[in-house]
Design a protein around this motif. Structure first.
Motif, PDB file in Angstrom:
ATOM      1  N   ARG A 115      62.905   1.343  53.047  1.00 48.16           N
ATOM      2  CA  ARG A 115      62.199   1.037  51.799  1.00 48.16           C
ATOM      3  C   ARG A 115      62.654  -0.271  51.165  1.00 48.16           C
ATOM      4  NH1 ARG A 115      63.484   4.562  46.633  1.00 48.16           N
ATOM      5  NH2 ARG A 115      63.034   2.569  45.681  1.00 48.16           N
ATOM      6  N   ASN A 116      63.794  -0.816  51.603  1.00 46.15           N
ATOM      7  CA  ASN A 116      64.304  -2.060  51.024  1.00 46.15           C
ATOM      8  C   ASN A 116      64.000  -3.293  51.874  1.00 46.15           C
ATOM      9  OD1 ASN A 116      65.500  -0.803  48.729  1.00 46.15           O
ATOM     10  ND2 ASN A 116      67.188  -0.104  50.029  1.00 46.15           N
ATOM     11  N   LEU A 117      63.180  -3.144  52.899  1.00 47.31           N
ATOM     12  CA  LEU A 117      62.790  -4.296  53.709  1.00 47.31           C
ATOM     13  C   LEU A 117      61.916  -5.258  52.903  1.00 47.31           C
ATOM     14  CD1 LEU A 117      61.894  -2.541  57.092  1.00 47.31           C
ATOM     15  CD2 LEU A 117      63.814  -4.100  56.691  1.00 47.31           C
ATOM     16  N   GLY A 118      61.815  -6.486  53.385  1.00 48.20           N
ATOM     17  CA  GLY A 118      60.943  -7.461  52.748  1.00 48.20           C
ATOM     18  C   GLY A 118      59.478  -7.139  52.978  1.00 48.20           C
ATOM     19  N   LYS A 119      58.622  -7.673  52.120  1.00 45.88           N
ATOM     20  CA  LYS A 119      57.167  -7.492  52.161  1.00 45.88           C
ATOM     21  C   LYS A 119      56.748  -6.058  51.813  1.00 45.88           C
ATOM     22  CE  LYS A 119      56.410 -11.774  53.434  1.00 45.88           C
ATOM     23  NZ  LYS A 119      55.828 -12.156  54.719  1.00 45.88           N
ATOM     24  N   ILE A 120      57.562  -5.377  50.985  1.00 38.91           N
ATOM     25  CA  ILE A 120      57.171  -4.091  50.407  1.00 38.91           C
ATOM     26  C   ILE A 120      56.939  -4.324  48.919  1.00 38.91           C
ATOM     27  CG2 ILE A 120      57.852  -1.716  49.909  1.00 38.91           C
ATOM     28  CD1 ILE A 120      59.519  -1.731  52.416  1.00 38.91           C
ATOM     29  N   PHE A 121      55.769  -3.934  48.432  1.00 36.00           N
ATOM     30  CA  PHE A 121      55.372  -4.280  47.073  1.00 36.00           C
ATOM     31  C   PHE A 121      54.957  -3.051  46.265  1.00 36.00           C
ATOM     32  CE2 PHE A 121      54.361  -7.903  49.780  1.00 36.00           C
ATOM     33  CZ  PHE A 121      54.934  -8.958  49.089  1.00 36.00           C
ATOM     34  N   THR A 122      55.088  -3.184  44.958  1.00 37.47           N
ATOM     35  CA  THR A 122      54.371  -2.355  43.997  1.00 37.47           C
ATOM     36  C   THR A 122      53.580  -3.320  43.125  1.00 37.47           C
ATOM     37  OG1 THR A 122      56.207  -2.407  42.411  1.00 37.47           O
ATOM     38  CG2 THR A 122      56.129  -0.548  43.965  1.00 37.47           C
ATOM     39  N   LEU A 123      52.587  -2.815  42.429  1.00 37.16           N
ATOM     40  CA  LEU A 123      51.755  -3.686  41.595  1.00 37.16           C
ATOM     41  C   LEU A 123      51.912  -3.269  40.146  1.00 37.16           C
ATOM     42  CD1 LEU A 123      49.745  -6.003  41.542  1.00 37.16           C
ATOM     43  CD2 LEU A 123      47.904  -4.337  41.751  1.00 37.16           C
ATOM     44  N   ARG A 124      52.747  -4.023  39.417  1.00 36.73           N
ATOM     45  CA  ARG A 124      52.980  -3.673  38.021  1.00 36.73           C
ATOM     46  C   ARG A 124      53.073  -4.908  37.132  1.00 36.73           C
ATOM     47  NH1 ARG A 124      51.520   0.922  35.699  1.00 36.73           N
ATOM     48  NH2 ARG A 124      52.764   1.418  33.859  1.00 36.73           N
ATOM     49  N   THR A 125      53.462  -6.037  37.719  1.00 31.24           N
ATOM     50  CA  THR A 125      53.651  -7.256  36.942  1.00 31.24           C
ATOM     51  C   THR A 125      52.895  -8.401  37.592  1.00 31.24           C
ATOM     52  OG1 THR A 125      55.608  -7.948  38.182  1.00 31.24           O
ATOM     53  CG2 THR A 125      55.965  -6.475  36.295  1.00 31.24           C
ATOM     54  N   VAL A 126      52.741  -9.485  36.841  1.00 28.61           N
ATOM     55  CA  VAL A 126      52.066 -10.650  37.398  1.00 28.61           C
ATOM     56  C   VAL A 126      52.899 -11.263  38.519  1.00 28.61           C
ATOM     57  CG1 VAL A 126      53.021 -12.342  35.777  1.00 28.61           C
ATOM     58  CG2 VAL A 126      50.748 -12.711  36.778  1.00 28.61           C
ATOM     59  N   GLU A 127      54.236 -11.139  38.420  1.00 23.41           N
ATOM     60  CA  GLU A 127      55.096 -11.664  39.487  1.00 23.41           C
ATOM     61  C   GLU A 127      54.861 -10.912  40.796  1.00 23.41           C
ATOM     62  OE1 GLU A 127      56.764 -12.779  35.629  1.00 23.41           O
ATOM     63  OE2 GLU A 127      56.236 -10.814  36.462  1.00 23.41           O
ATOM     64  N   SER A 128      54.730  -9.586  40.709  1.00 25.34           N
ATOM     65  CA  SER A 128      54.480  -8.808  41.924  1.00 25.34           C
ATOM     66  C   SER A 128      53.112  -9.144  42.505  1.00 25.34           C
ATOM     67  CB  SER A 128      54.587  -7.309  41.634  1.00 25.34           C
ATOM     68  OG  SER A 128      53.616  -6.892  40.691  1.00 25.34           O
ATOM     69  N   ALA A 129      52.133  -9.402  41.636  1.00 25.61           N
ATOM     70  CA  ALA A 129      50.799  -9.772  42.112  1.00 25.61           C
ATOM     71  C   ALA A 129      50.825 -11.135  42.793  1.00 25.61           C
ATOM     72  CB  ALA A 129      49.814  -9.777  40.949  1.00 25.61           C
ATOM     73  N   GLN A 130      51.552 -12.087  42.214  1.00 28.27           N
ATOM     74  CA  GLN A 130      51.654 -13.420  42.820  1.00 28.27           C
ATOM     75  C   GLN A 130      52.335 -13.352  44.182  1.00 28.27           C
ATOM     76  OE1 GLN A 130      53.597 -15.251  39.332  1.00 28.27           O
ATOM     77  NE2 GLN A 130      51.960 -16.768  39.333  1.00 28.27           N
ATOM     78  N   ALA A 131      53.410 -12.563  44.274  1.00 30.74           N
ATOM     79  CA  ALA A 131      54.114 -12.423  45.548  1.00 30.74           C
ATOM     80  C   ALA A 131      53.216 -11.773  46.597  1.00 30.74           C
ATOM     81  CB  ALA A 131      55.387 -11.603  45.350  1.00 30.74           C
ATOM     82  N   MET A 132      52.401 -10.816  46.168  1.00 28.38           N
ATOM     83  CA  MET A 132      51.489 -10.146  47.088  1.00 28.38           C
ATOM     84  C   MET A 132      50.435 -11.117  47.615  1.00 28.38           C
ATOM     85  SD  MET A 132      49.470  -6.559  46.385  1.00 28.38           S
ATOM     86  CE  MET A 132      50.859  -5.906  45.460  1.00 28.38           C
ATOM     87  N   VAL A 133      49.907 -11.955  46.734  1.00 28.32           N
ATOM     88  CA  VAL A 133      48.912 -12.950  47.151  1.00 28.32           C
ATOM     89  C   VAL A 133      49.500 -13.893  48.193  1.00 28.32           C
ATOM     90  CG1 VAL A 133      47.579 -14.951  46.373  1.00 28.32           C
ATOM     91  CG2 VAL A 133      47.528 -12.834  45.051  1.00 28.32           C
ATOM     92  N   GLU A 134      50.738 -14.329  47.985  1.00 31.62           N
ATOM     93  CA  GLU A 134      51.386 -15.220  48.955  1.00 31.62           C
ATOM     94  C   GLU A 134      51.568 -14.518  50.301  1.00 31.62           C
ATOM     95  OE1 GLU A 134      52.166 -18.523  48.722  1.00 31.62           O
ATOM     96  OE2 GLU A 134      50.933 -18.302  46.913  1.00 31.62           O
ATOM     97  N   ALA A 135      51.968 -13.249  50.271  1.00 35.79           N
ATOM     98  CA  ALA A 135      52.165 -12.504  51.516  1.00 35.79           C
ATOM     99  C   ALA A 135      50.848 -12.298  52.256  1.00 35.79           C
ATOM    100  CB  ALA A 135      52.826 -11.159  51.216  1.00 35.79           C
ATOM    101  N   LEU A 136      49.768 -12.117  51.522  1.00 39.39           N
ATOM    102  CA  LEU A 136      48.460 -11.889  52.142  1.00 39.39           C
ATOM    103  C   LEU A 136      47.957 -13.115  52.895  1.00 39.39           C
ATOM    104  CD1 LEU A 136      46.721  -9.885  49.273  1.00 39.39           C
ATOM    105  CD2 LEU A 136      47.205  -9.026  51.569  1.00 39.39           C
ATOM    106  N   LYS A 137      48.417 -14.295  52.514  1.00 31.22           N
ATOM    107  CA  LYS A 137      47.963 -15.524  53.167  1.00 31.22           C
ATOM    108  C   LYS A 137      48.349 -15.562  54.642  1.00 31.22           C
ATOM    109  CE  LYS A 137      48.076 -18.350  48.949  1.00 31.22           C
ATOM    110  NZ  LYS A 137      48.741 -19.487  48.253  1.00 31.22           N
ATOM    111  N   GLU A 138      49.441 -14.874  54.994  1.00 28.02           N
ATOM    112  CA  GLU A 138      49.920 -14.888  56.376  1.00 28.02           C
ATOM    113  C   GLU A 138      49.742 -13.537  57.060  1.00 28.02           C
ATOM    114  OE1 GLU A 138      53.976 -16.016  55.980  1.00 28.02           O
ATOM    115  OE2 GLU A 138      53.530 -18.104  55.452  1.00 28.02           O
ATOM    116  N   ALA A 139      49.090 -12.598  56.396  1.00 31.74           N
ATOM    117  CA  ALA A 139      48.986 -11.235  56.921  1.00 31.74           C
ATOM    118  C   ALA A 139      47.650 -10.998  57.615  1.00 31.74           C
ATOM    119  CB  ALA A 139      49.170 -10.229  55.791  1.00 31.74           C
TER     120      ALA A 139
END
Length: 442
Positions: A115-139
């Protein structure tokens, strides 16, 4: 300084409290304690992730939202309601006359290997949303865990980013806030758009070295994934209320109709506040921004020295799964049966204009009544266009305690381009069917 009103939390509920008190008491001293800078509208976050909502549409500077108020960036960690003292995480102690707890909730992620690996997200803040968008670019592939509103809306957002989602739902029902027949239709809509839907499955472990590479389910199946999102619910942040000594119920902090806790001059709103269900009367909590804000208005009126009461939680909901619009209010048929009502349901299909005109949007509606009292208990809607007006009408009918007799003979307007036919109104039609059944049974 002794603040007239101290607000712990700067989300939807806290914002509503601040704006209400400020409008009623423009000369009062108000402070807002919040853990981070900026205000994030959480409901549009899936649209931001899909690339349909701009950053400035979901994120606002505090100066835009909280004007003429002292902002303190910290957390409430203790204090004394009797002495009017609040202790903050930064060591500061604040004096207050009235305190409103709006501490919200935090995402729930179960304990399991990886559960502590990278590229695991929750959606609660704008920071988490921004990080998710960046990860989606390469997914290319993603796993979403959860069966609620955020989970299903993220499926659409990911597909718009050209990322294939697999949706893992622990329950055998998707969107459990709807009856099983409506839930099945929602699942079919997801699968028709290319979502890999896995019902009745759980995450066993997440695989990878530094970052996610796959998700292993409880049956041993491995699903490749470049990122994982947990949208599997939240847990209320109750520690501040507990430290102050506020009484807890089975769902959260006990409050009365004025949103006041067991502690005098201390109020609670939003996901931490236990309130009665509008129809069933059983304890529940607010799960939407609109409910949290209404509770904030009520608490704000009372904290400012006026009187207002919260009518109860209607659990009204609006959402969309691709082209399918969803809405509900009150109790589902299955919920009503579990609570002991003599529940009966009416299912309707109709379009939004006369059949003599071509086209039109198709809708499905379910109305739930109590045969003993005749009262409307709840409504559910699925449609090819918005169902917001229908849910709004349902909320008003539930608040007023309308019966099948009231609804069967209420007046309604009709126009060829706007309604199904001159005779039809979804509330009147369902109520009339129920009334006729009741009369035939004697």
């Amino acid at each position: 300084m002794k603040y007239d009103v101290l607000i712990a939390g700067g989300g939807d509920g806290g914002l509503a409290v601040y704006r209400t008190v400020r409008s009623l008491r423009p000369d009062w001293e108000i402070a807002v304690v919040k853990p981070e800078k900026g205000f994030c509208f959480k409901c549009p976050l899936p649209f931001y992730i899909a690339g349909e909502a701009p950053f400035e549409g979901v994120f606002h500077r505090d100066e835009e939202m909280f004007k003429d108020v002292e902002l303190i960036y910290s957390r409430l960690v203790g204090g004394s309601a009797q002495d009017g003292k609040a202790v903050l995480e930064n060591g500061e102690t604040l004096a207050f006359k009235k305190l409103v707890l709006a501490t919200g909730s935090k995402p729930y992620v179960p304990e399991f290997p990886g559960r502590n690996l990278g590229k695991i997200f929750t959606l609660r803040t704008v920071e988490s949303a921004q990080a998710m968008v960046e990860a989606l670019k390469e997914a290319e592939r993603a796993v979403i865990v959860g069966g609620g509103t955020i989970a299903t809306e993220l499926c659409e957002a990911f597909l718009k980013r050209k990322v294939k989602p697999t949706l893992i739902v622990r329950s055998r029902l998707l969107r459990a806030s709807f009856d099983s027949d409506f839930s099945t239709l929602i699942g079919e809509a997801l699968k028709a758009e290319g979502v890999d839907l896995r019902l009745g499955r759980q995450v066993g472990k997440i695989l990878g070295e530094k970052e996610v590479s796959a998700v292993e389910l409880d049956d041993g199946e491995r699903i490749p994934a470049d990122l994982v999102v947990f949208a599997s619910g939240t847990r209320p942040v109750l520690d501040p209320a507990l430290k102050l000594g506020a009484a807890l119920g089975v769902k959260g902090v006990k409050v009365d109709r004025r949103m006041e806790t067991s502690l005098k001059n201390v109020y609670a709103v939003g996901e931490i506040a236990e309130v009665p269900h509008l129809v069933g009367g059983h304890p529940t909590t607010a799960q939407t921004a609109s409910s949290a804000m209404l509770q904030g208005f009520v608490a704000g009126f009372n904290a400012a020295g006026f009187h207002a009461e919260y009518p109860g939680e209607a659990q009204a909901l609006l959402s969309k799964v691709f082209s399918l619009h969803l809405g509900r209010a009150g109790l589902t048929f299955e919920e009503a049966l579990r609570l002991g009502f003599q529940a009966s349901q009416q299912n309707l299909e109709f379009r939004d204009h006369y059949t003599s005109l071509p086209g039109g949007n198709l809708y499905r509606a379910k109305m739930v009544f109590d045969r003993a009292s005749g009262k409307l208990l709840g409504c559910q809607f699925l449609g090819e266009a918005t169902v917001a007006d229908k849910v709004e009408a349902a909320c008003l009918a539930l608040r007023a305690g309308f019966t099948m007799e009231t609804l069967a003979f209420h007046t309604a307007a009709s126009f060829p381009a706007s309604t199904f036919n001159p005779r039809f109104n979804q509330f009147r039609e369902a109520a009339m069917r129920m009334l006729l059944e009741k009369l035939r049974e004697g």
